[in-house]
Design a protein around this motif. Structure first.
Motif, mmCIF file in Angstrom:
data_model
loop_
_atom_site.group_PDB
_atom_site.id
_atom_site.type_symbol
_atom_site.label_atom_id
_atom_site.label_comp_id
_atom_site.label_asym_id
_atom_site.label_seq_id
_atom_site.Cartn_x
_atom_site.Cartn_y
_atom_site.Cartn_z
ATOM 1 N N ASP A 39 4.933 -43.079 -39.513
ATOM 2 C CA ASP A 39 4.697 -43.795 -38.269
ATOM 3 C C ASP A 39 3.204 -43.989 -38.017
ATOM 4 O O ASP A 39 2.364 -43.409 -38.700
ATOM 5 N N TYR A 40 2.878 -44.818 -37.022
ATOM 6 C CA TYR A 40 1.493 -45.143 -36.696
ATOM 7 C C TYR A 40 1.225 -44.917 -35.220
ATOM 8 O O TYR A 40 2.110 -45.084 -34.392
ATOM 9 N N ARG A 63 5.586 -38.482 -37.270
ATOM 10 C CA ARG A 63 5.995 -38.494 -38.671
ATOM 11 C C ARG A 63 4.926 -39.202 -39.495
ATOM 12 O O ARG A 63 4.225 -40.073 -38.991
ATOM 13 N N ALA A 115 1.790 -40.440 -33.330
ATOM 14 C CA ALA A 115 2.861 -40.466 -34.325
ATOM 15 C C ALA A 115 3.211 -39.036 -34.714
ATOM 16 O O ALA A 115 2.329 -38.198 -34.892
ATOM 17 N N MET A 167 10.245 -47.429 -38.996
ATOM 18 C CA MET A 167 8.851 -47.092 -38.805
ATOM 19 C C MET A 167 8.500 -47.397 -37.352
ATOM 20 O O MET A 167 8.837 -48.459 -36.845
ATOM 21 N N PHE A 168 7.851 -46.453 -36.679
ATOM 22 C CA PHE A 168 7.455 -46.638 -35.290
ATOM 23 C C PHE A 168 5.952 -46.814 -35.198
ATOM 24 O O PHE A 168 5.187 -46.126 -35.884
ATOM 25 N N CYS A 169 5.529 -47.738 -34.343
ATOM 26 C CA CYS A 169 4.126 -47.908 -33.986
ATOM 27 C C CYS A 169 4.019 -47.552 -32.512
ATOM 28 O O CYS A 169 4.507 -48.287 -31.655
#
Length: 85
Positions: A19-20, A16, A14, A6-8
């Motif tokens: 993600d955030y 996806r 984002a 998961m990317f922030c």
């Protein structure tokens, strides 16, 4: 094995649904932990960031032995994760 990433992103949007587009916080971690129980959790960043995220993971019930960290930079108080081990 089940790998979840998961990317922030704070400087981009984002791309996806998982993600955030904001800084990581306790609400994001709660949401992630509600959908699965990680066998390993990896946290990388400056000392203060790693300490804060590690402490939050501990407060949310993640076992200290499953949290792996990589730190860079100086300063910041030692995280309680190191005291918990």
């Amino acid at each position: 094995p089940d790998l979840r990433v998961m990317f922030c992103l704070t400087r981009d949007h984002a791309r996806r649904a998982v993600d955030y587009s904001r800084r990581i916080d306790a609400d994001i971690l709660k949401t992630m932990l509600a959908s699965f129980s990680p066998q390993q959790t990896f946290v990388c960043g400056n000392n203060s960031f790693v300490g804060t995220v590690s402490d939050t993971l501990l407060e949310l019930g993640v076992a200290a032995t499953t949290i792996r960290t990589e730190r860079y930079g100086g300063g910041g108080d030692p995280p309680s994760l190191e005291r918990a081990l």
